[in-house]
Design an enzyme around this catalytic site. Sequence first.
Site: not given
Length: 635
Positions: A426, A499, A501, A503
């Site tokens: 990412e 990541d 998280d 997203d």
Amino acid sequence: MEKKYDASSIKILKGLEAVRVRPGMYIGSVDSRGLHHLVWEILDNAIDEALNGYGKTITVSLNKDGSVTVADEGRGMPVDQHESGVSALEVIFTVLHAGGKFEEGAYKTSGGLHGVGASVVNALSEWVDVEVCTNKRRYHIRFMDGGSKVSALEDLGSTNKTGSKVTFKPDPSIFTQTAFNFQTIITRVQEEAFLLAGVKMVVIDELNDKKEEFLYEDGLRSFIEFLNEDRDVLHKPVTFDHMINGIEVNIAFQYTDSYQENIFSFVNLVRTKDGGTHEVGYKTGFTKTINDYARSIGVLKDKDKNFEGSDVREGLTSIISVSIPEDKLQFEGQTKGKLGTPEAKNAVESIVSEHLLYFLQENGDLAFKIIKKIQKAANVREAARKAKEEARKGKKNEKKAEKILSGKLANAQSKDASKLELFLVEGDSAGGSAKQCRDSKYQAILPLRGKVLNTQKASISEIEKNEELNTIIHALGAGVGNDFKVEDINYDKVIIMTDADTDGAHIQVLLLTFFYQYMRKLIETGHVYIAMPPLYMVKKNKEIFYAYDDAELAKIKSGGKCEVKRFKGLGEMNANELWDTTMNPLSRTLVNVTLEDLAVCDRRVSVLMGNKPELRREWIENNIDFTLEEDYRVM
Ligand code: 0R9
């Protein structure tokens, strides 16, 4: 007191001992999957009884002491004296292969072990407790330590009920894991409830005080609605039920506006994941009827070629459930996932042909809409074939791939695909760190810049136009969609690194959706992984520790002064940190993505990628929590 064993009881224990020596031969494995297999064995017996028309409720309880109870309201297992002198009930639980003697024409779930289940469960349990209500009496028997009878069959007094209740505690010396998973049980039980219309299935989790009930009066119709819950559909589900030569056929289908074809087939309530004669009959009958009808209304002209099966089934969700008497059942393949019974093909084909034609004739407007959709699919397929042929002629393919990949993919040096890893990373900044620290001999890095396309509703040509996905397709080098050949992939592991998280989770889901829909074999053959970056770095007495969740952080922090840094994303780690924690094969944690259950998975994917963002958000937040698990399941 000295115990006496007679010859027959010694023989019995020897039989059960064989199961304990080689449990894998009987239940596949001794991990979580094998553990749940015990439940399926007993549950299958309860379901057989309901399938034959006895009992309207089946209950599964996960008890506080780690045991499981399965109860039905059928006739009650037989308790009369067996010719060997012991009760029939004891024989069922202690003699391998003591399945029921089924009358001709009776139905039997085709799961697993064909009636030898109870004795296998007994062999692999610390104890088993059986209660049977039959002939107006309540009976009880208990076994311990892998099948030794604790006492003879007891009569506990009178009752007006009928039914059977089996409670067992798996033997921890056999299984590597003895905790049952409520969700795994719910998933299976719900599927069975769809197929057993009118039978209530209850699952109780005593440990966490949870209870779920499933009762579908509309059976397959409800199943189709469940599968298509978040897709836009072209019509109400269509169902056919019919019996030919003792084979009962239940079919449900519904067209959606997606491009996916989904067929779920079952034989005697057990999933046939590799299809077989019933699926072949369905596909043949469906395609032929559609072509005949399209010609009869003039959409297909004399000069036109027939639609192909894949055109006809684009966007079609189907369930084929057949019940076949035990004496006609034939399976193929090691896992019994493929039906071999030849009569099933003819039965399903003729039922589909007759009923589908009638349905099309009765619903002319809808039929026209469906035929036009199929025609569009055929046109797109033909255009794609022509384009491919052109490309092949010009030998443009390799050059095209080179051009697409240049400047994006940092490839590995080795040419040995079986050792290579492709990291899908990412963002450019994490991609940069990954390129710096990787083992360039075996690890390739492909940073993903833009948003990954939501492929739930995209066609192949839209996907090929999407830069990110097109790059992935060319990096893997094994085609896409129907042309995907897993044996041609350029890498052994495809590792999604995002990541930790929301997203990042979303990107994972988008990529998994794409692989699931257009490179399913890649997941099925275990090539897809998720990298697990740590959430925290802890400095304690000059030493550095990484924590992957809050529990781990608490453990590291206990006793001692610490400096804690929370990584908000991969980009916050320097190249060395990224290598140590997430990429180094010797120290990293990877989670292998598996497809445990295609039906549920398919629906999840449609929930995740469909039209309802609130469902999607809820699922991501509930299910992707970056804790370490054995398997990460798309379900
Ligand atoms: C709680 C889980 N339920 C069961 O394991 C269960 C098995 C079973 C059963 C019969 C009725 N209810 C049951 N529940 C049964 C079947 C037959 C006749 N009478 C009662 C029959 O199939 O003819 N049985 C499963 C196997 C057998 N009974 C037996 F026939 F082998 F004894």
